[in-house]
Design an enzyme around this catalytic site. Structure first.
Site, PDB file in Angstrom:
ATOM      1  N   GLY A   1       0.886  -1.107   0.018  1.00 48.88           N
ATOM      2  CA  GLY A   1       0.059   0.175  -0.190  1.00 48.88           C
ATOM      3  C   GLY A   1       1.009   1.174  -0.098  1.00 48.88           C
ATOM      4  CD  GLU A   2       2.512   5.706  -2.187  1.00 49.43           C
ATOM      5  OE1 GLU A   2       2.812   4.873  -3.105  1.00 49.43           O
ATOM      6  OE2 GLU A   2       3.311   6.125  -1.852  1.00 49.43           O
ATOM      7  N   GLY A   3       1.452   4.491   2.278  1.00 50.23           N
ATOM      8  CA  GLY A   3       1.081   5.095   3.361  1.00 50.23           C
ATOM      9  C   GLY A   3       1.497   6.550   3.378  1.00 50.23           C
TER      10      GLY A   3
ATOM     11  N   GLY B   1       5.142   7.314   2.369  1.00 51.01           N
ATOM     12  CA  GLY B   1       6.080   6.534   1.467  1.00 51.01           C
ATOM     13  C   GLY B   1       5.324   5.100   1.284  1.00 51.01           C
ATOM     14  N   PRO B   2       5.655   4.468   0.189  1.00 46.66           N
ATOM     15  CG  PRO B   2       6.867   3.704  -1.648  1.00 46.66           C
ATOM     16  CD  PRO B   2       6.406   4.698  -0.863  1.00 46.66           C
ATOM     17  CB  VAL B   3       3.950  -0.408   2.944  1.00 47.82           C
ATOM     18  CG1 VAL B   3       4.459  -1.284   4.312  1.00 47.82           C
ATOM     19  CG2 VAL B   3       3.783   1.074   3.802  1.00 47.82           C
TER      20      VAL B   3
ATOM     21  CE  LYS C   1       5.227   3.644   6.870  1.00 48.39           C
ATOM     22  NZ  LYS C   1       4.154   4.512   5.978  1.00 48.39           N
TER      23      LYS C   1
ATOM     24  CG  ASP D   1      -1.821  10.053   9.028  1.00 50.19           C
ATOM     25  OD1 ASP D   1      -3.122  10.252   8.954  1.00 50.19           O
ATOM     26  OD2 ASP D   1      -1.147   9.710   7.994  1.00 50.19           O
TER      27      ASP D   1
END
Ligand SMILES: *[C@@H]1O[C@H](CO)[C@@H](O)[C@H](O)[C@H]1NC(C)=O
Ligand SMILES: *[C@@H]1O[C@H](CO)[C@@H](O)[C@H](O)[C@H]1NC(C)=O
Ligand SMILES: *[C@@H]1O[C@H](CO)[C@@H](O)[C@H](O)[C@H]1NC(C)=O
Ligand SMILES: *[C@@H]1O[C@H](CO)[C@@H](O)[C@H](O)[C@H]1NC(C)=O
Ligand SMILES: *[C@@H]1O[C@H](CO)[C@@H](O)[C@H](O)[C@H]1NC(C)=O
Ligand SMILES: *[C@@H]1O[C@H](CO)[C@@H](O)[C@H](O)[C@H]1NC(C)=O
Ligand SMILES: *[C@@H]1O[C@H](CO)[C@@H](O)[C@H](O)[C@H]1NC(C)=O
Length: 784
Positions: free
Chosen positions: A473-475, A478-480, A494, A591
């Site tokens: 996924g995209e946190g 940045g992407p994970v 991450k 967040d």
């Protein structure tokens, strides 16, 4: 005597302070002056800058205006189709009053030329980003405006800019996309108002309609409902005999403006502060299901709507057909060309900068290959070909395995032997620290909170070079990726986006601190990796993904009965109490949202992404922060608007999460409810009408204890109250939830003005994921 000296010093300091900035920063270019390469104009409050810049790593430069913060794309460009190669370039106003760029000892690009007799002019960069050329009276006051950059929009619509047409001057105010993310030249998408008189926005793709917004209604276009609802913004659609336009404005005093941008891929993105407010995308190359307003592109007979292309890194067995290598074709055009040609199975850009096309027809084969030359190739995915691709991967993988092992070995040796000096230093410092950690552990003095450092190569191998298939996924940061280390351990990786302004040592220190935060309801940080620009965090892997993955899916949510949901709520609360109170660091998450709650194999919740503010070097104290991280819909009003952070920021997000868990609905989707309320507003309305139980997820059935559920909703509403001071603290929340005898105060009006927000992080970063494996290739040769 001494006092005089001190006074003198203070005077000097004042002089420096007063003279300094006004000397070096100016917002006006006067007649005869030159703005040379490397110099910049700053608007009065420094919000915008104007100067020459080079996008990406190209040789050519452009004159642009951009936000004086972050590394945002230029909002306006003077010469998008006339890039300048030479180094001698200046912006100037000549003796006749003409505004122009001079380069190459005599060539020029005229931005405005005075048609009649010479006049005295000057050009000023205003605080709203407009660059205005005005004719001056002899006394220096402005006689009239001659030209303004706002009349020639490029790819970004700022407040006060107009989108539409001026019937008197014949000007059309439209946005035209960049050709690629790094190439400002005119791209293939245009955004404007419908010229046929319908009150709507239209995106054209090479002249044909690609997307329409739907009608202007109640002072808003429906796709940007969340924008319109924000009280600081004012949207208008004006039509009279002289002009027709759409425009918007912001409250006085706003320094971070919202922006509407048309991306190279034809997506319309609305940004407010650092997060995306709204996004419109019809890119059929990635998702063939139609979305609101997208115009169905004609399919050739040989193609079915389900056919799509997937992005892979690798090589094709032969060269394909290349065309328009030097022209204005971009990836979406390549997709179009390939899709229309029935025998086409793959396409890619012909040039490094993303322009030109190469397409391959049946008969060539694709090899997924992460060593050697990498190329992003879009492969047609259909069921027939799938087994074939898998076979290729399998065979390729098996063949490459010994190779991989040998390069790991060589890399390991190499990293022991050499490495650039500065990197080597950092490594030494880090290894030293880590070595100490290890030694202490042997003595049995420290617990198991040792943080491992990984090399970039290890991470690249573990994630198959950050392949799309491994992406979880995209946190927010940045992407994970999912990764498998050489010892078989599964981890989540991450890859932090590059926007963190932190140095390596600070990053390392913060990572080590965050690794010390250990609690059953927090995801464990196992290690990190630093190499050049890359900063990577390695976490334990959670097999049940995240709460949003389960909670918002009609099928999957059945595993979460009320008992489980209640324990999830309690677990999250415990994790937060630990972060807020018992950990030495007093971390504010900032967040918290469903996608940041991960679930282990027994569906126990674990908060992730905590401490990111520390890792990114943001201040944890309650104060105004100029970088707001977070997700609209979960952000408390004081944080979203003023940037004020406190533990109550997290309490607000927790309240939203609680309501989501009880209802099984997302806060930021409004289409279920009439009146277009978001979940908070809806819960508040039901509560006041004494119908709170209607909020409860119907999937929970009759079995759930209604008093406990209502108490949860009540606590949730207390957490989302408008004033931070009214909200309970996390320990209060836990005792309210667990102790039914504690009387609860009635909730006050919650904050739910930010409706329906699909907030996504700004992906301003270069999205190409080319992973540098040059080292790998070189070392293979050495090994032979
Ligand atoms: C950039 O400049 C170098 C040297 O002047 C040249 O070799 C190279 O081709 C240029 N690159 C582009 C993209 O123009
Ligand atoms: C233009 O006007 C400004 C302000 O009155 C003055 O200082 C400047 O000398 C004038 N320039 C020319 C070329 O007349
Ligand atoms: C603006 O658009 C109108 C209609 O779409 C067109 O007739 C006109 O030529 C355009 N004007 C300019 C300057 O491009
Ligand atoms: C919004 O903009 C319109 C047009 O510019 C203006 O008439 C109106 O007063 C503005 N409303 C607010 C609340 O600023
Ligand atoms: C249109 O332009 C004319 C001439 O400049 C002006 O007199 C008139 O007021 C304008 N109409 C509107 C609605 O602004
Ligand atoms: C396409 O988009 C729809 C709606 O946004 C989404 O539900 C679907 O999962 C997407 N499909 C793919 C293959 O990404
Ligand atoms: C861009 O493409 C269009 C059509 O695809 C073509 O007519 C035009 O000449 C091209 N422009 C440039 C600058 O290459």
């Amino acid at each position: 005597m001494e006092r005089n000296l001190i006074l003198l010093c203070i005077l000097c300091c004042c002089c420096i302070i007063f003279i300094g900035p006004s000397d070096s920063q100016t917002d006006t270019l006067a007649q005869g002056q030159q703005l040379k390469d490397g110099m910049q104009l700053f608007s009065a409050s420094g919000i915008f800058r104007l100067g020459f810049f080079k996008p990406g790593n190209s040789n050519t430069s452009y004159l642009g205006i951009w936000y004086n913060r972050n590394n945002e794309k230029a909002a306006w460009i003077a010469n998008r189709n006339n890039p300048i190669l030479e180094n001698s370039r200046v912006l100037t106003i000549d003796q006749y009053g003409n505004l122009k760029i001079l380069y190459n000892m005599g060539d020029s690009i005229e931005l405005y030329s005075v048609h009649q007799e010479a006049v005295n002019t000057s050009a000023t960069l205003l605080d709203n980003g407009n660059f205005v050329l005005s004719e001056l009276n002899p006394d220096g006051s402005i006689k009239q405006e001659l030209w303004q950059s706002f009349d020639y929009p490029t790819g970004t619509l700022l407040p006060k800019m107009k989108l539409g047409f001026d019937r008197k001057t014949g000007l059309n105010w439209t946005l035209t996309s960049w050709r690629t993310d790094n190439l400002p030249a005119i791209g293939s998408f245009t955004l404007g108002l419908d010229p046929t008189g319908l009150k709507q926005m239209v995106i054209w793709w090479r002249g044909s309609i690609y997307w329409t917004s739907g009608p202007w209604n109640n002072g808003c276009f429906s796709f940007m409902y969340e924008f319109c609802n924000y009280y600081k913004y004012n949207f208008s659609y004006i039509s009279n005999e002289n002009e027709t336009y759409f425009s918007y404005s912001v409250d006085k005093g706003t320094t971070i403006f919202p922006r509407l941008m048309l991306s190279a891929g034809g997506e319309l993105r609305g940004f407010g502060m650092d997060s995306m407010f709204t996004g419109v995308s019809c890119t059929s190359s990635t998702n063939s299901s139609l979305k609101d307003g997208c115009v169905q592109q004609k399919l050739p007979d040989c193609r079915s709507p389900g056919e799509k292309f997937v992005l892979k890194m690798g090589l094709m067995s032969r060269d394909g057909i290349k065309f328009h290598e030097n022209e204005n074709l971009t990836l979406i055009d390549c997709w179009d060309e390939c899709f229309k040609l029935c025998s086409c199975i793959a396409y890619a850009s012909a040039n490094d900068d993303g322009t030109g096309c190469e397409i391959w027809t049946k008969g060539t084969t694709f090899t997924q290959n992460n060593l050697g030359i990498l190329r992003e190739i879009h492969i047609l995915e259909s069921k027939v070909r799938l087994w074939w691709i898998w076979l290729t991967i399998l065979v390729g993988g098996t063949a490459l395995f010994p190779l991989l092992c040998s390069c790991c070995y060589v890399l390991w040796k190499k990293s022991k032997a050499r490495g650039s000096r500065s990197q080597r230093m950092t490594y030494n410092i880090l290894l030293h620290d880590l070595g100490e950690g290890r030694r202490r552990q042997k003595d049995g003095k420290t617990s198991n909170n040792e943080l491992q450092m990984f090399s970039f190569e290890t991470i690249a191998l573990a994630t198959n070079c950050f392949s799309a298939a491994n992406k979880l996924g995209e946190g927010g940061f940045g992407p994970v990726y999912k990764g498998k280390l050489l010892d078989g351990q599964e981890v989540a990786i991450k890859r932090l986006s590059r926007s963190s302004g932190q140095g390596l040592v600070e990053f390392k220190n913060e990572a080590i601190l965050v690794a010390k935060l250990q609690h059953t309801n927090l995801v464990r940080l196992l290690g990190f990796c630093i190499q050049g620009e890359e900063k990577i965090l390695i976490y334990e892997y959670m097999p049940n993904k995240s709460l949003d993955f389960i909670l918002f899916d009609d099928q999957r949510k059945n595993v979460l009965n009320w008992k489980k949901r209640f324990s999830v709520i309690e677990g999250i609360a415990q994790g937060l109490i630990y972060l807020h109170k018992y950990s030495r660091l007093k971390v504010i998450h900032r967040d918290l949202k469903a996608s940041n709650i991960l679930l282990d194999k027994d569906l126990n919740p674990k908060v992730s992404d905590f401490g990111m503010a520390r890792i990114f070097g943001l201040n944890e104290m309650e104060e105004n922060t100029n970088r707001v991280v977070g997700t609209y819909g979960y952000m408390s009003p004081e944080y979203a608007m003023k940037g004020i952070v406190s533990i109550k920021t997290d309490v607000f997000s927790f309240g939203v999460l609680l309501l989501e868990i009880v209802s099984g609905r997302k806060n930021n989707s409004n289409y279920h409810f009439k009146d277009q309320l978001n979940l908070i507003g809806y819960a508040w309305q039901l509560w006041n009408e004494d119908r709170g139980f209607e909020l409860v997820d119907p999937g929970l059935g009759e079995s759930c204890p209604i008093t406990e559920v209502l108490r949860c909703i009540h606590v949730g509403l207390l957490c989302v109250q408008d004033h931070a001071a009214d909200r309970p603290t996390m320990p209060d929340v836990v005792s309210m939830l667990s102790n039914e005898s504690i009387p609860l105060p009635p909730p006050k009006q919650p904050a739910y003005f930010l409706n329906t927000v699909r907030a996504e992080r700004e992906m301003a970063e270069n999205k190409s994921e080319i992973c540098s494996t040059n080292d790998v290739t070189i070392s293979v040769i050495e090994a032979r």
